[in-house]
Design a protein around this motif. Structure first.
Motif, PDB file in Angstrom:
ATOM      1  N   GLU A  95       0.819  -1.206   0.000  1.00 20.82           N
ATOM      2  CA  GLU A  95       0.000   0.000   0.000  1.00 20.82           C
ATOM      3  C   GLU A  95       0.854   1.258   0.000  1.00 20.82           C
ATOM      4  O   GLU A  95       0.438   2.306  -0.517  1.00 20.82           O
ATOM      5  CB  GLU A  95      -0.924  -0.014   1.216  1.00 20.82           C
ATOM      6  CG  GLU A  95      -1.917   1.123   1.271  1.00 20.82           C
ATOM      7  CD  GLU A  95      -2.824   1.025   2.486  1.00 20.82           C
ATOM      8  OE1 GLU A  95      -3.521   2.020   2.758  1.00 20.82           O
ATOM      9  OE2 GLU A  95      -2.839  -0.031   3.147  1.00 20.82           O
ATOM     10  N   SER A  96       2.038   1.195   0.537  1.00 22.70           N
ATOM     11  CA  SER A  96       2.923   2.355   0.609  1.00 22.70           C
ATOM     12  C   SER A  96       3.588   2.689  -0.724  1.00 22.70           C
ATOM     13  O   SER A  96       4.219   3.740  -0.860  1.00 22.70           O
ATOM     14  CB  SER A  96       4.006   2.117   1.659  1.00 22.70           C
ATOM     15  OG  SER A  96       4.759   0.944   1.340  1.00 22.70           O
ATOM     16  N   ALA A  97       3.449   1.813  -1.719  1.00 24.22           N
ATOM     17  CA  ALA A  97       4.074   2.057  -3.020  1.00 24.22           C
ATOM     18  C   ALA A  97       3.428   3.264  -3.702  1.00 24.22           C
ATOM     19  O   ALA A  97       2.282   3.628  -3.428  1.00 24.22           O
ATOM     20  CB  ALA A  97       3.943   0.820  -3.900  1.00 24.22           C
ATOM     21  N   GLU A  98       4.169   3.878  -4.617  1.00 26.33           N
ATOM     22  CA  GLU A  98       3.662   5.040  -5.354  1.00 26.33           C
ATOM     23  C   GLU A  98       2.405   4.663  -6.126  1.00 26.33           C
ATOM     24  O   GLU A  98       2.320   3.594  -6.731  1.00 26.33           O
ATOM     25  CB  GLU A  98       4.741   5.548  -6.316  1.00 26.33           C
ATOM     26  CG  GLU A  98       4.347   6.811  -7.074  1.00 26.33           C
ATOM     27  CD  GLU A  98       5.407   7.221  -8.091  1.00 26.33           C
ATOM     28  OE1 GLU A  98       5.448   8.416  -8.435  1.00 26.33           O
ATOM     29  OE2 GLU A  98       6.180   6.359  -8.534  1.00 26.33           O
ATOM     30  N   ASP A  99       1.409   5.549  -6.123  1.00 26.13           N
ATOM     31  CA  ASP A  99       0.201   5.337  -6.916  1.00 26.13           C
ATOM     32  C   ASP A  99      -0.305   6.690  -7.398  1.00 26.13           C
ATOM     33  O   ASP A  99       0.232   7.736  -7.035  1.00 26.13           O
ATOM     34  CB  ASP A  99      -0.874   4.600  -6.107  1.00 26.13           C
ATOM     35  CG  ASP A  99      -1.349   5.368  -4.885  1.00 26.13           C
ATOM     36  OD1 ASP A  99      -1.880   6.491  -5.050  1.00 26.13           O
ATOM     37  OD2 ASP A  99      -1.198   4.867  -3.752  1.00 26.13           O
ATOM     38  N   ASN A 100      -1.360   6.672  -8.231  1.00 28.29           N
ATOM     39  CA  ASN A 100      -1.854   7.933  -8.801  1.00 28.29           C
ATOM     40  C   ASN A 100      -3.199   8.349  -8.222  1.00 28.29           C
ATOM     41  O   ASN A 100      -3.911   9.155  -8.830  1.00 28.29           O
ATOM     42  CB  ASN A 100      -1.954   7.824 -10.326  1.00 28.29           C
ATOM     43  CG  ASN A 100      -3.154   7.001 -10.788  1.00 28.29           C
ATOM     44  OD1 ASN A 100      -3.778   6.283 -10.000  1.00 28.29           O
ATOM     45  ND2 ASN A 100      -3.483   7.084 -12.067  1.00 28.29           N
ATOM     46  N   LEU A 101      -3.558   7.831  -7.048  1.00 23.55           N
ATOM     47  CA  LEU A 101      -4.881   8.118  -6.505  1.00 23.55           C
ATOM     48  C   LEU A 101      -5.067   9.613  -6.237  1.00 23.55           C
ATOM     49  O   LEU A 101      -6.074  10.201  -6.649  1.00 23.55           O
ATOM     50  CB  LEU A 101      -5.113   7.311  -5.232  1.00 23.55           C
ATOM     51  CG  LEU A 101      -6.521   7.387  -4.638  1.00 23.55           C
ATOM     52  CD1 LEU A 101      -7.561   6.874  -5.620  1.00 23.55           C
ATOM     53  CD2 LEU A 101      -6.589   6.609  -3.317  1.00 23.55           C
ATOM     54  N   PHE A 102      -4.123  10.220  -5.562  1.00 23.92           N
ATOM     55  CA  PHE A 102      -4.230  11.635  -5.227  1.00 23.92           C
ATOM     56  C   PHE A 102      -3.213  12.506  -5.947  1.00 23.92           C
ATOM     57  O   PHE A 102      -3.404  13.715  -6.059  1.00 23.92           O
ATOM     58  CB  PHE A 102      -4.089  11.830  -3.709  1.00 23.92           C
ATOM     59  CG  PHE A 102      -5.247  11.286  -2.921  1.00 23.92           C
ATOM     60  CD1 PHE A 102      -6.428  11.993  -2.814  1.00 23.92           C
ATOM     61  CD2 PHE A 102      -5.155  10.045  -2.308  1.00 23.92           C
ATOM     62  CE1 PHE A 102      -7.504  11.496  -2.093  1.00 23.92           C
ATOM     63  CE2 PHE A 102      -6.220   9.528  -1.575  1.00 23.92           C
ATOM     64  CZ  PHE A 102      -7.400  10.255  -1.471  1.00 23.92           C
ATOM     65  N   GLU A 103      -2.147  11.904  -6.448  1.00 23.34           N
ATOM     66  CA  GLU A 103      -1.104  12.637  -7.164  1.00 23.34           C
ATOM     67  C   GLU A 103      -0.744  11.886  -8.443  1.00 23.34           C
ATOM     68  O   GLU A 103      -0.824  10.662  -8.492  1.00 23.34           O
ATOM     69  CB  GLU A 103       0.157  12.797  -6.301  1.00 23.34           C
ATOM     70  CG  GLU A 103      -0.060  13.565  -4.998  1.00 23.34           C
ATOM     71  CD  GLU A 103      -0.395  15.023  -5.222  1.00 23.34           C
ATOM     72  OE1 GLU A 103      -0.036  15.556  -6.304  1.00 23.34           O
ATOM     73  OE2 GLU A 103      -1.013  15.634  -4.323  1.00 23.34           O
ATOM     74  N   PRO A 104      -0.342  12.612  -9.500  1.00 20.07           N
ATOM     75  CA  PRO A 104       0.055  11.926 -10.736  1.00 20.07           C
ATOM     76  C   PRO A 104       1.358  11.157 -10.560  1.00 20.07           C
ATOM     77  O   PRO A 104       2.114  11.396  -9.612  1.00 20.07           O
ATOM     78  CB  PRO A 104       0.233  13.083 -11.730  1.00 20.07           C
ATOM     79  CG  PRO A 104       0.573  14.258 -10.869  1.00 20.07           C
ATOM     80  CD  PRO A 104      -0.206  14.072  -9.589  1.00 20.07           C
ATOM     81  N   MET A 105       1.604  10.216 -11.466  1.00 20.29           N
ATOM     82  CA  MET A 105       2.866   9.471 -11.484  1.00 20.29           C
ATOM     83  C   MET A 105       3.644   9.909 -12.721  1.00 20.29           C
ATOM     84  O   MET A 105       3.535   9.285 -13.783  1.00 20.29           O
ATOM     85  CB  MET A 105       2.600   7.964 -11.506  1.00 20.29           C
ATOM     86  CG  MET A 105       1.994   7.433 -10.227  1.00 20.29           C
ATOM     87  SD  MET A 105       1.648   5.649 -10.292  1.00 20.29           S
ATOM     88  CE  MET A 105       3.300   4.966 -10.477  1.00 20.29           C
TER      89      MET A 105
END
Length: 331
Positions: A275-285
């Motif tokens: 879950e701590s991995a980078e994702d684009n839910l709230f911020e772009p990748m």
């Protein structure tokens, strides 16, 4: 209802920095359309515009988060300010969380609804006045087969996609009642090989995946470009999507049983991801602006899509089959 040839269109693609949106923008530009591309990630948009211009196309970009109405309105305003009109609006942007429902937070569920549903609503709200002024045009909304059949571990995403279908059905009839020739299309892809599964948040402990087989993003772009010239109510992308649609109509309990067997193991890879991995839910990748994802080896072609894009040939084939069947019956 007559839509302009793509070469004469001004097209806005929202959610264009990667995946289906990026491929679609490139294809519109290659066909001669003037293209406005929007997304949250400036890096991806800049590389996309450079790629289009290097190929001789005409494109501009604007950074926007579709969960904010004012930012979506700014996309439409920028389109008009740059090119003077709007002919086709393509709404692609989406995000998600792969997790059992009871592991989602209220903030995560709401964010998915804000992006995947309200972003679609905001897009139509800001595009419609300009399409009405032109007297024709196309709204193309990228939904999903999850708008017809929800998947476990994707409750928020499926909820948003079901919401899109209800919203479009209502708006479509209202436009017909007003006698306004604006095409409203729901494109419903099956599982597509985009970076979506790299971008979404996961609480499965592993990198998520769609249930194979996959289809390439180019197949969805084909559908979008087709519906930009040919008014179409629904376009299901992928043979498997059409089979799922039929099964869901015939027997939802049967689909329940199938998903119990395949959906839980089928949406997990063996690659650890937390879950701590980078994702684009709230911020772009910004580091991942690819068109295709990691599952190209699982992709297959789709005959039914080709048939949908060539209705005259399809009608001739069906007619030939019926004539042959009648002849054999008489014989």
């Amino acid at each position: 209802m007559q839509l302009k040839p793509i070469a004469q269109q001004v097209v806005t693609v929202v959610g264009a920095s990667s995946g289906i949106g990026r491929e679609t923008a490139l294809r519109f530009a290659q066909r001669g359309a003037k293209v406005v591309v929007a997304a949250r990630g400036q890096t991806g948009l800049e590389s996309l515009v450079n790629e289009i211009r290097t190929g001789g196309g005409d494109a501009v970009s604007i950074v926007a988060d579709v969960a904010d109405f004012n930012q979506v309105k700014a996309i439409a305003d920028y389109t008009i300010a740059t090119y003077g009109r709007l002919d086709t609006w393509v709404q692609v942007a989406a995000t998600g969380v792969m997790a059992p429902f009871d592991q989602l937070t209220p903030e995560e569920f709401k964010r998915i609804i804000d992006v995947d549903l309200m972003g679609q609503v905001y897009g139509a709200m800001v595009a419609l006045p300009h399409l009405k002024r032109e007297g024709r045009g196309a709204l193309i909304h990228i939904s999903s087969m999850e708008g017809r059949r929800s998947m476990p571990l994707q409750s928020a995403y499926s909820s948003a996609k079901h919401g899109i279908e209800g919203f479009l059905e209502s708006m479509r009839v209202e436009l017909k009642h007003e006698g306004i020739p604006i095409s409203v299309t729901s494109v419903k892809p099956a599982v597509i090989n985009t970076p979506f599964y790299n971008h979404v948040r996961t609480k499965l402990g592993v990198k998520p995946t769609g249930i194979p087989p996959y289809y390439q993003p180019s197949l969805v772009a084909d559908a979008i470009l087709y519906t930009a010239e040919h008014p179409t109510r629904d376009f299901i992308v992928g043979d498997i999507g059409k089979i799922l649609d039929v099964l869901q109509r015939l027997s939802p309990p049967l689909v329940d049983a199938l998903l119990l067997l395949i959906a839980f193991p089928g949406q997990r890879t063996n690659e650890p991801k937390f879950e701590s991995a980078e994702d684009n839910l709230f911020e772009p990748m910004p580091s991942d602006n690819r068109v295709e994802g990691d599952f190209g080896h699982l992709t297959i072609p789709s005959l039914s899509d080709w048939l949908m894009r060539h209705p005259t040939i399809t009608a001739m084939l069906i007619g030939s089959i019926l004539v042959t069947a009648a002849f054999l019956a008489i014989s």
